[in-house]
Design a protein around this motif. Structure first.
Motif, mmCIF file in Angstrom:
data_model
loop_
_atom_site.group_PDB
_atom_site.id
_atom_site.type_symbol
_atom_site.label_atom_id
_atom_site.label_comp_id
_atom_site.label_asym_id
_atom_site.label_seq_id
_atom_site.Cartn_x
_atom_site.Cartn_y
_atom_site.Cartn_z
ATOM 1 N N LEU A 78 0.866 -1.187 0.000
ATOM 2 C CA LEU A 78 0.000 0.000 0.000
ATOM 3 C C LEU A 78 0.895 1.226 0.000
ATOM 4 O O LEU A 78 2.048 1.154 0.440
ATOM 5 N N GLY A 79 0.382 2.347 -0.471
ATOM 6 C CA GLY A 79 1.159 3.588 -0.457
ATOM 7 C C GLY A 79 2.473 3.421 -1.199
ATOM 8 O O GLY A 79 2.513 2.918 -2.311
ATOM 9 N N THR A 80 3.575 3.782 -0.533
ATOM 10 C CA THR A 80 4.886 3.693 -1.198
ATOM 11 C C THR A 80 5.263 2.247 -1.496
ATOM 12 O O THR A 80 5.968 1.968 -2.465
ATOM 13 N N GLY A 81 4.761 1.317 -0.670
ATOM 14 C CA GLY A 81 5.088 -0.094 -0.888
ATOM 15 C C GLY A 81 4.417 -0.680 -2.125
ATOM 16 O O GLY A 81 4.712 -1.800 -2.526
ATOM 17 N N SER A 82 3.500 0.080 -2.739
ATOM 18 C CA SER A 82 2.798 -0.444 -3.909
ATOM 19 C C SER A 82 3.628 -0.293 -5.186
ATOM 20 O O SER A 82 3.272 -0.783 -6.238
ATOM 21 N N VAL A 83 4.740 0.421 -5.081
ATOM 22 C CA VAL A 83 5.577 0.657 -6.264
ATOM 23 C C VAL A 83 6.814 -0.240 -6.177
ATOM 24 O O VAL A 83 7.459 -0.313 -5.144
ATOM 25 N N GLU A 84 7.125 -0.924 -7.261
ATOM 26 C CA GLU A 84 8.376 -1.680 -7.291
ATOM 27 C C GLU A 84 9.330 -0.920 -8.200
ATOM 28 O O GLU A 84 9.073 -0.752 -9.391
ATOM 29 N N LEU A 85 10.398 -0.423 -7.618
ATOM 30 C CA LEU A 85 11.319 0.438 -8.371
ATOM 31 C C LEU A 85 12.684 -0.229 -8.410
ATOM 32 O O LEU A 85 13.205 -0.646 -7.374
ATOM 33 N N TYR A 86 13.217 -0.394 -9.615
ATOM 34 C CA TYR A 86 14.548 -0.994 -9.734
ATOM 35 C C TYR A 86 15.495 0.033 -10.335
ATOM 36 O O TYR A 86 15.120 0.772 -11.246
ATOM 37 N N TYR A 87 16.727 0.025 -9.829
ATOM 38 C CA TYR A 87 17.765 0.878 -10.458
ATOM 39 C C TYR A 87 18.786 -0.058 -11.073
ATOM 40 O O TYR A 87 19.391 -0.871 -10.376
ATOM 41 N N ILE A 88 18.906 -0.004 -12.386
ATOM 42 C CA ILE A 88 19.896 -0.861 -13.053
ATOM 43 C C ILE A 88 21.020 0.030 -13.564
ATOM 44 O O ILE A 88 20.790 0.825 -14.490
ATOM 45 N N PRO A 89 22.211 -0.050 -12.965
ATOM 46 C CA PRO A 89 23.297 0.826 -13.405
ATOM 47 C C PRO A 89 23.771 0.415 -14.811
ATOM 48 O O PRO A 89 23.628 -0.758 -15.202
ATOM 49 N N GLU A 90 24.315 1.363 -15.532
ATOM 50 C CA GLU A 90 24.759 1.067 -16.909
ATOM 51 C C GLU A 90 25.953 0.117 -16.873
ATOM 52 O O GLU A 90 26.810 0.215 -16.001
#
Length: 349
Positions: free
Chosen positions: A337-349
Motif C-alpha cells: 500500500l502507499g509507497t510499498g505499492s511501487v516496485e522500483l529498480y535501479y539498473i546501473p549502466e
C-alpha cells in the motif's frame, strides 16, 4: 445512488476507516439511554449498539419499531386501535386463571377493563381458546358471564358424560394451565408493547414498539410501509434485501454516533457497510464473518484461533500469496500500500 468517494489509488482506506471509527468509539458511553422521551421504550445506544451492529447480531438486545400510519388514518383513536391489534395479548393479560382441582377444570375470570383496552370481547376469547386448544370452553351464563370454564379432554358438550368415567390427571391440568397462560390470543409475534406517540414537528401520531416484526407488520393495511422502520438489520435484510440492509447499517451507525455527539465522516460508515454486505448477505466483522473468511491464511491466523487455521492450511496445502497487510508484516516485508505499492529498480549502466 451510491456516494462515490475519491481516494488515491493504493491508499489504506480500510485502516483509515478503522481508526476514524475506533478513536471516537473510545469516548462513547456504555449506558442505555431513554429513547425519544418514551418512558417504556429503552434502546441500547453507545458502544454496545455499535458492537451489536458490526457483529451482525440476529436480534438486537432492544429491538424496536417506528410505525407510521397512512395520512387519512392519522388520529389518536386509529393509532390506539392499531396499537391494541399489534401488541401481543396473552391469556394472562386479560384473565385470572384458576385451577379447579375438584372439578378437574380451569376457570378463567375475564378482566373487563383489560378486555376493553385490548379491544376484545369475551366471545372472541372463547373462540380463540377453542381454536387453539381444541377443547370445550363454556361461558358461565347464570352466575357470571365474564367467567369461562375450560374442560380438558372434552371437545363438545356431548363428551361431558364420558368425562366422569375418565377424568383428566392433575399433571395434565397443570400443563394445560401453563400452556393457556402464555397463549397468544391477539397481536403480532415478538411485539410486546406498542405506544402511541405524537410527533411534535409534524403533529402526526405514530407508534413506537418494544420488539420488532417487520414482515408481519408490513401486511397491515392502515400503515405507511414507506416510513415504517425497525432497528433490526437482519430483519430488514430478510424482508427488503441486501441494499436495504446496507443502508440500514449506515443509518444505525450514524444515529448511534449522533446520539453520542461524535462526528465521523459518513464515508467511513459507507466503507464498513460495504464490507459487511459486499458478499450478498450481512456478515459480521469478526471471526465468523469478514476477518474469518480472508483469503490469506496468515491474516486469519493473526486474528483469532491461530492453530486451527495453520493446521488446516497445512493439511490441505493452501497457499498464501501475501497480498494483504497483516501477512506482509508477519513475514517482514513492506506492505503493498502507499509507497510499498511501487516496485522500483535501479539498473546501473
Amino acid at each position: 445512488q451510491r456516494q462515490m468517494c475519491i481516494r488515491d489509488s493504493y491508499e489504506a482506506a480500510g485502516i483509515i476507516t478503522a481508526q476514524s471509527i475506533g478513536e471516537p468509539g473510545t469516548q462513547m458511553t456504555m449506558r442505555t439511554f431513554h429513547y425519544a422521551g418514551v418512558a417504556t421504550v429503552n434502546v441500547t445506544q453507545g458502544l454496545p449498539r455499535i458492537i451489536e451492529i458490526v457483529d451482525a447480531r440476529k436480534v438486537p438486545s432492544t429491538p424496536t419499531m417506528i410505525i407510521r400510519l397512512m395520512p387519512d388514518k392519522n388520529s389518536p383513536e386509529e393509532a390506539q386501535k392499531l396499537a391494541a391489534s399489534l401488541e401481543i395479548t396473552t391469556t394472562a393479560n386479560i384473565a385470572q386463571i384458576e385451577t379447579d382441582v375438584a372439578q378437574r377444570r380451569l376457570v378463567l375470570k375475564l378482566n373487563k377493563g383489560n378486555l376493553k383496552q385490548k379491544n376484545m370481547t369475551g366471545l372472541e376469547v372463547k373462540d380463540k381458546l377453542e381454536r387453539a386448544t381444541r377443547l370445550l370452553v363454556q361461558p358461565d351464563k347464570e352466575k357470571n358471564p365474564s367467567t369461562l370454564t375450560l374442560i380438558p379432554g372434552v371437545h363438545s358438550p356431548e363428551d361431558l358424560a364420558e368425562l366422569a368415567e375418565n377424568p383428566p390427571s392433575y399433571t395434565m391440568l397443570l400443563q394445560l394451565e401453563e400452556k393457556i397462560r402464555d397463549m397468544r390470543l391477539k397481536g403480532i409475534p415478538n411485539i410486546e408493547r406498542a405506544n402511541v406517540q405524537l410527533d411534535d414537528k409534524t403533529g402526526e401520531y405514530y407508534l413506537s414498539t418494544i420488539g420488532s416484526n417487520l414482515t408481519r407488520v408490513s401486511e397491515i393495511e392502515t400503515i405507511d410501509r414507506t416510513r415504517t422502520y425497525t432497528n433490526n438489520i437482519i430483519e430488514i435484510y430478510d424482508f427488503l434485501g441486501i441494499e436495504a440492509a446496507r443502508q440500514a447499517i449506515i443509518n444505525e451507525l450514524q444515529a448511534t454516533l449522533d446520539g453520542a455527539r461524535l462526528e465521523v465522516d459518513v464515508r467511513h460508515l459507507l466503507m464498513v457497510a460495504d464490507v459487511m454486505t459486499s458478499e450478498g448477505e450481512v456478515r459480521a466483522i469478526g471471526r465468523h464473518g469478514v476477518s474469518g473468511t480472508k483469503h490469506s491464511i496468515l491474516a486469519r491466523a493473526a486474528f483469532e484461533v491461530t492453530v486451527n487455521h495453520l493446521l488446516k492450511a497445512g493439511i490441505i496445502g493452501e497457499r498464501d500469496y501475501l497480498t494483504g497487510v497483516a501477512e506482509n508484516i508477519i513475514v517482514g516485508q513492506p506492505i503493498s500500500l502507499g509507497t510499498g505499492s511501487v516496485e522500483l529498480y535501479y539498473i546501473p549502466e
